[in-house]
Design an enzyme around this catalytic site. Structure first.
Site, short mmCIF file in Angstrom:
data_model
loop_
_atom_site.label_atom_id
_atom_site.label_comp_id
_atom_site.label_asym_id
_atom_site.label_seq_id
_atom_site.Cartn_x
_atom_site.Cartn_y
_atom_site.Cartn_z
N ASP A 96 1.02 -1.39 -0.18
CA ASP A 96 0.09 -0.05 -0.15
C ASP A 96 0.84 1.16 -0.14
O ASP A 96 1.85 1.23 0.61
CB ASP A 96 -0.97 -0.03 1.17
CG ASP A 96 -2.22 -0.73 0.89
OD1 ASP A 96 -2.68 -0.68 -0.11
OD2 ASP A 96 -2.78 -1.33 1.90
N ASP A 115 -9.50 -6.11 2.60
CA ASP A 115 -8.13 -6.53 2.29
C ASP A 115 -8.42 -8.12 2.60
O ASP A 115 -7.31 -8.76 2.07
CB ASP A 115 -6.89 -5.81 3.03
CG ASP A 115 -6.68 -4.52 2.84
OD1 ASP A 115 -6.76 -4.08 1.62
OD2 ASP A 115 -6.52 -3.83 3.66
N ASP A 128 -6.14 25.12 12.16
CA ASP A 128 -6.03 23.69 11.52
C ASP A 128 -5.31 22.90 12.42
O ASP A 128 -4.14 22.93 12.20
CB ASP A 128 -5.61 24.00 10.10
CG ASP A 128 -5.97 22.69 9.22
OD1 ASP A 128 -6.17 21.71 9.99
OD2 ASP A 128 -5.72 22.80 8.04
N THR A 151 -15.23 21.56 6.53
CA THR A 151 -16.24 20.73 6.27
C THR A 151 -16.00 19.78 4.91
O THR A 151 -15.63 20.70 3.83
CB THR A 151 -17.66 21.38 6.46
OG1 THR A 151 -17.70 22.17 5.40
CG2 THR A 151 -17.51 21.98 7.91
N GLU A 178 -18.50 19.46 3.07
CA GLU A 178 -19.47 20.49 2.11
C GLU A 178 -18.45 21.77 1.34
O GLU A 178 -18.55 22.08 0.36
CB GLU A 178 -20.66 21.09 2.77
CG GLU A 178 -21.48 19.96 3.18
CD GLU A 178 -21.20 19.17 4.39
OE1 GLU A 178 -20.50 19.51 4.90
OE2 GLU A 178 -21.64 17.93 4.41
N SER A 182 -11.06 26.14 4.98
CA SER A 182 -10.87 26.35 6.39
C SER A 182 -10.29 27.63 6.44
O SER A 182 -9.85 28.05 5.22
CB SER A 182 -10.15 25.06 7.17
OG SER A 182 -8.94 25.08 6.68
#
Length: 686
Positions: free
Chosen positions: A301, A520, A338, A372, A374, A378
């Site tokens: 990965d 997985d 943040d 968010t 939507e 930020s």
């Protein structure tokens, strides 16, 4: 790992236990599992029984050294088992009687013993409570101390839903409250499996070991037929003058059958699994360890394995007519509230490149605007006498809409910079307020330091690496090129992993992969080596044939190296053992047949073949028996530690094996037997 045993294989406690265990393993029911050593055991028993009827110092010494040969072989296996048994005993301490708060149907709690929990039961754990059984969190989120299992002191987050919902019995909740549903039957918990796996006395022989065992048995049968046909040959007049008694025949047989590798074979396999345990990896079978040694394709990965997993700010690209420092200042302000790793990295980059330090939100009179799904933005609303400055940082499309609402246009240069960053595998974040666009922050999923060299290391081992990522093909290609992997799967879905594994196996490759999620599980079950992360779901752990207690995605590389070291160790010591037997054959037989064709007390013409100048047929036999026993002792450290591994091709490994262990097996017996013969003759033992 808290439960790991700190004692070395050579600590006094382990050696004393192994010494006693070596005698216990003399049980014929144990010896019969190893046909080569069973022949030695039978020979020792026969000589011991006949000793009172044909007593001599020579016969006594032969019998004693045969028993010592057996004990050395058993001692090697017992030392290899000792560390695992000590660790299993340590793990059992985690299985002390625990109390569980089981939930009834009406939602009330009842206190029961953890042993009374059945699959499907629900229990509650709060801060400070031990988790009494393996299960899945069905309600709540908590920090969990897993050091009793993994040895890692840092707590981990476990929550309902997703791939981080599995909890393990014996760990402890540190905060909050969770409701857990038991997912295993009694006696089948992860801790139970760990104890069973670590108790390596129950380790099943792998197919490769079984095949090698058949070869050793075949060689043993051949030598039995050859050695015990000698008395028939001696009936012919041509062999007059050669006396071979039953003790000599038994000693000759033991020296010529492959006792060295027969004695060490089990210890080599057990030690390979123990080396995995010391890396906090549990193999469900010896077959899995061997498969790791033969792996030639690795599926990895991207996130957390090849890259750090958290995107980092690496560059500020200012818009036209915006000073770089002003761009950095705006980016830092927009990131003050943040708390994500990306936001913290913006702060770090601004500080490192421009010396800008963080400001206090209260002093700025600023209101944070949270990110968010939507808005995909930020930032801050900074209050001043002139009004409110709305400073935002976010995805290109979201910021473009923000700019349009504010009546400003994104400069073409800013759009081009964002497209370039995306094309190179990064993530562009735009910074703007209602008056201007400041520029672009380049977020990059940073490739781990040294990972390219590790992939080159794997390439030299003959292993091809395939990166698996959900990124788009352009981003995946950029990261694959930087990391140095051989191939990649972009926009990968669970069925894509499974399909690629099946495709590689169809071409004759052995494939390894690591995973942690329920999605997985099919690929982990299909892979020849499926390493499940302990932090993952129960389905993933049950599907794989190994479990990484540290949940470290890069551990797959160590697993492959340990598997290859196991195969190399077995191959090297097998080579040494077989060439060692050939050398003993040419060292002993000429001395035995010194009297052949002799006349009037003089040595026969075959005495010239006794190039080592061994003192007598008896001293030659006794010296060979002693050497045969001592060489097992000398090779025990190598069997336990493993042959030093180097990333070289198969042809080069074969040449090195033949040169070091093949040639060594031919030379060492001549020197060893001669030295022992001098001591034996000097002490008058034969």
């Amino acid at each position: 790992m808290a439960n790991k045993v700190s004692q070395s294989p050579w600590s006094g406690a382990l050696l004393r236990a192994a010494s006693l265990e070596g005698w216990k393993k003399m049980d014929p029911r144990v010896q019969v599992r190893n046909p080569v050593m069973a022949v030695v055991w039978l020979g020792a028993v026969v000589l011991t029984v006949l000793l009172p009827f044909h007593f001599s110092g020579f016969n006594l010494q032969i019998a004693l050294w045969l028993w010592l040969t057996l004990w050395f072989a058993n001692f090697a296996e017992a030392v290899a088992e000792g560390r695992g048994k000590a660790q299993a005993a340590s793990l059992r301490k985690a299985k002390t009687t625990l109390q569980a708060r089981r939930l009834k149907e009406d939602g009330s709690e009842e206190a029961v013993s953890a042993a009374d929990l059945a699959k499907g039961d629900r229990f509650v754990c709060e801060a400070g409570d031990p988790i009494p059984a393996d299960g899945e969190i069905i309600e709540g989120i908590a920090t969990v101390d897993e050091s009793a299992i993994t040895g890692e002191s840092a707590p981990v987050i476990r929550e309902s839903g997703g791939d981080r919902s599995a909890v393990t019995g014996g760990t402890r909740v540190l905060s909050d409250r969770i409701v857990v549903r038991v997912t295993v039957e009694q006696g089948q918990s992860f801790l139970d499996k760990m104890i069973g796996l670590i108790e390596t006395a129950k380790r099943q022989r792998t197919p490769n070991e079984a095949a090698l065992g058949i070869l050793l048995v075949s060689l043993t049968v051949i030598f039995v037929l050859v050695v015990f046909s000698l008395p028939l040959m001696l009936k012919y007049p041509a062999f007059e003058g050669v006396q071979i008694t039953l003790p000599i025949l038994v000693a000759l047989l033991v020296c010529l059958i492959p006792t060295t590798i027969g004695a060490l074979l089990s210890a080599i396999g057990i030690s390979g699994m123990d080396r995995l345990v010391r890396h906090n990896v549990l193999a469900m079978s010896g077959r899995a360890v061997e498969a790791a040694g033969d792996v030639d394709v690795l599926l990895l990965d991207k996130t957390g394995t090849i890259t750090l997993g958290n995107r980092q700010a690496t560059e500020f690209v200012p818009a036209p007519s915006v000073e770089p420092q002003a761009m950095a200042d705006a980016a830092q302000l927009a990131s003050l509230a943040d708390e994500t790793p990306e936001g913290r990295s913006v702060m770090v980059l601004a500080k490192n490149k421009f010396g800008l330090r963080g400001r206090d939100l209260h002093a700025l009179d600023a209101t944070p605007v949270k990110f968010t799904a939507e808005t995909r933005m930020s930032g801050l609303d900074i209050h001043s006498r002139g009004g409110v400055r709305k400073l935002r940082k976010g995805a290109v499309e979201a910021m473009e809409r923000f700019a349009q609402r504010s009546g400003i246009t994104l400069p073409a240069e800013v759009k081009a910079a964002a497209e370039r960053i995306a094309r190179d595998g990064g993530t562009p974040l735009l910074v703007a307020d209602e008056t201007k666009v400041y520029g672009v922050i380049h977020l990059k999923d940073v490739v781990k330091g040294g990972i390219r060299e590790r992939f080159e290391h794997l390439r030299r081992m003959g292993i091809r690496t395939i990166m698996v990522t959900g990124d788009n093909p352009a981003t995946a290609a950029a990261i694959a090129a930087e990391a140095g992997v051989d191939d990649f799967i972009a926009e990968a879905k669970p069925e894509d992993k499974l399909g690629r594994i099946q495709q590689e196996q169809g071409k004759g490759h052995l494939v390894a992969m690591m995973g942690d999620g329920t999605n997985d599980a099919p690929a982990l079950a299909q892979a020849d080596v499926g390493v499940a992360m302990n932090s993952g779901t129960q389905a993933a752990r049950e599907a794989g044939n190994m479990v990484d207690l540290d949940s470290n995605p890069t551990k797959l590389i160590e697993v492959v190296e340990i598997g290859k070291q196991l195969l190399m160790t077995r191959g090297s010591l097998t080579t040494f053992s077989l060439t060692n037997d050939i050398a003993k054959y040419f060292a002993i037989l000429p001395a035995i047949f010194i009297g052949l064709f002799a006349s009037h007390g003089a040595e026969g013409p075959l005495a010239a073949l006794n190039i080592m100048g061994l003192h007598s047929p008896q001293s030659a036999i006794l010296s060979a028996v002693i050497f045969n026993a001592l060489v097992i002792v000398a090779l025990i450290p190598l069997a336990l530690k493993g042959v030093p591994y180097k990333p070289i091709g198969a042809a080069e490994a074969l040449r090195r094996n033949l040169l070091v262990y093949g040639l060594g097996g031919l030379i060492v017996p001549f020197a060893g037997i001669k030295l022992i013969d001098l001591i034996v003759a000097g002490l008058g033992l034969a």
